[in-house]
Design an enzyme around this catalytic site. Sequence first.
Site, mmCIF file in Angstrom:
data_model
loop_
_atom_site.group_PDB
_atom_site.id
_atom_site.type_symbol
_atom_site.label_atom_id
_atom_site.label_comp_id
_atom_site.label_asym_id
_atom_site.label_seq_id
_atom_site.Cartn_x
_atom_site.Cartn_y
_atom_site.Cartn_z
ATOM 1 N N GLU A 99 0.831 -1.205 0.000
ATOM 2 C CA GLU A 99 0.000 0.000 0.000
ATOM 3 C C GLU A 99 0.868 1.259 0.000
ATOM 4 O OE1 GLU A 99 -3.661 1.949 2.614
ATOM 5 O OE2 GLU A 99 -2.075 0.805 3.612
ATOM 6 N N ALA A 130 7.789 -6.386 -13.256
ATOM 7 C CA ALA A 130 8.947 -6.151 -12.382
ATOM 8 C C ALA A 130 8.723 -6.654 -10.967
ATOM 9 C CB ALA A 130 9.272 -4.653 -12.346
ATOM 10 N N LYS A 173 13.897 -10.453 -4.857
ATOM 11 C CA LYS A 173 15.187 -10.502 -5.533
ATOM 12 C C LYS A 173 16.380 -10.639 -4.595
ATOM 13 C CE LYS A 173 15.700 -5.498 -5.512
ATOM 14 N NZ LYS A 173 15.915 -4.278 -6.293
ATOM 15 N N LYS A 204 21.518 -13.499 -12.389
ATOM 16 C CA LYS A 204 21.554 -14.634 -11.452
ATOM 17 C C LYS A 204 20.756 -15.826 -11.962
ATOM 18 C CE LYS A 204 22.371 -11.655 -7.478
ATOM 19 N NZ LYS A 204 22.672 -10.486 -8.323
#
Length: 635
Positions: free
Chosen positions: A314, A365, A369, A411
């Site tokens: 949010e 996106a 990660k 990666k």
Amino acid sequence: MKRRFLNLPRYQKQILAAAFDFFCLPLIFIISLLLDTGSSTPPASYVQFAMIAGILSIPLFIRLGLYRAVIRYIDHQIIVTVLTGVAHSVAALAIAYAAVFTSVPSPTLFCIYGLNTILYLLASRFAARGYFLGERRARLRAQPVLIYGAGTAGNALASALMAAGEYFPVGFVDDNPQVKDTTIAGIKVYGPDAMSRLLSRHGIKTVLLAIPSLSRRRQRELVDALTELRVKLKVTPSINNLVRGHARVDDVRQIEIEDLLSRDQVQPNSELLASAIRGKSVLVSGAGGSIGSELCRQIVTHRPARLVLLESSEYGLYAVEQELNELCEAAGHAVEIIPCLGSVLDRPRCEQIMRAFGVSSVYHAAAYKHVPLVEYNPIQGLRNNVFGTLELARAAQACAVSSFVLVSTDKAVRPTNVMGASKRLAELILQAFARQPGPTRFSMVRFGNVLGSSGSVVPLFRKQIAAGGPVTLTHPEITRYFMTIPEAAQLVIQAGALAEGGDVFVLDMGEPVKIADLARKMIHLSGMEVADGTTPNGIEIRYVGLRPGEKLYEELLIGDNVFGTEHPLIMRARENEIEWVFLEKMLKQLDEACNRDDHELIRAQLMKIVSEYRPSSEIADAVWSRDSGPLHAAK
């Protein structure tokens, strides 16, 4: 008395300057007369006439703006004003002389008077400038600095700094032997070999790099040479930012890691950017993250019809929406910004959003990660990175979205951790989807570490250096590729325009950076030294060992099947794929293993699907290790 004069209103200073000139100009005329005639006493009539010099000259000087110049800011441009003013003044005085004495004025007299007046006006202004700057420097305790670069930018920077008072330029340093030992704006130019001596003599702790036209490679070479001097190094903005008005010449800043990259930033193809965005309805998942938010900034500048922000946080959604609305308002872009709370795992919600707003392009996106965190929470990482990509891609197919671009990572190449394996699996899903009939073009963009993104090593190093150390590194030989956030976002957008279906796009990122060397440079550029046997009080570099799933170096390609594209630094790779009929079955088995919390089966299934996956550590899930793993067995 000095401080009282400096604090006077500007118009009072102008009146005082004009009054001083009014008094001095008659004296200059009398002196010029004595020099011309060789006598020691001027005639009384000429003394009375000398008063006309001030009466005629001061209005002319006012009209030409001589008194509008702020003393602290004057530079060589004032010479033009003085020459113009004196020429008019001499002409007016010669006419007055002819009228009063009814004879032809002596050319020699007025030549001497004109030269003396020019000398007086320039000498008085520059002497006052030096005096006031000295007073200002003393009051503000300005820091002595060297300016590397004696060109236009260096000259402008010196003037701006002396006026501002925070820094005081002691000298210029320049590689050009033609300007060595010259003086620019009253500041001497030295060769690079004099730097150590100047730093020691003046107690200089900061060098300002004022060559904004330097290529990044040349700038890195220069930075490498200057780090040995153990001084803080700051740079001026780039020429592009100066020309566009995004920065001023005196906006000096700390050296950033992007200044240490071995290549120039990749320049975007504006036609590709526009073709992928302009007039379209675009959705960005993970819009509140580092990459997602920069994608949104880049997208709105190319004027889509609307931009849909999909974000599960949010606060992240609120922050990026506010920023984008302000950005559009400031730029005058009429872009509809639509904030949507939701998860990429919620396919019905994603389909509802895509249909409601006619989405034609998706930039995916949203991902976990951080390598160690995903290693400690593998099921959550797989759910978000793998099955989130699967559900969002299915929603895009169902809504006939034209383009779907996945933000991937280096990666994913021969991964040694769950995060990398999850991103490679997400790539495999899109490659399989790209081979199915339908209007959606699926592609992915693979790049290295992004500077300044959340979890990046650079802000951590900077924080540790500011705290006095230690700077913590995992291994002395670890290397990484780096790129900037704007570069990453531009590459993702351009990939959407270049995609044919199933493409893996990679960027020529130059040479990888050794993290230990990066840490040393950051310490040196902060004006400190690395702690060793000779400097025990420096910043310590402490090696803490590789974290779970971490490897020493990253790669960008799995195979050698690489082709060029329309962009000279963007490559298209063709890599191994798995047909959807087989991949779908393996994904179901992986999903069942996740539902059962069976980490050994999860790892086995991941290694089966991603054939290059070679785990570098034991299963690290914190909850599983305590409840049913090795730690539980030990109890």
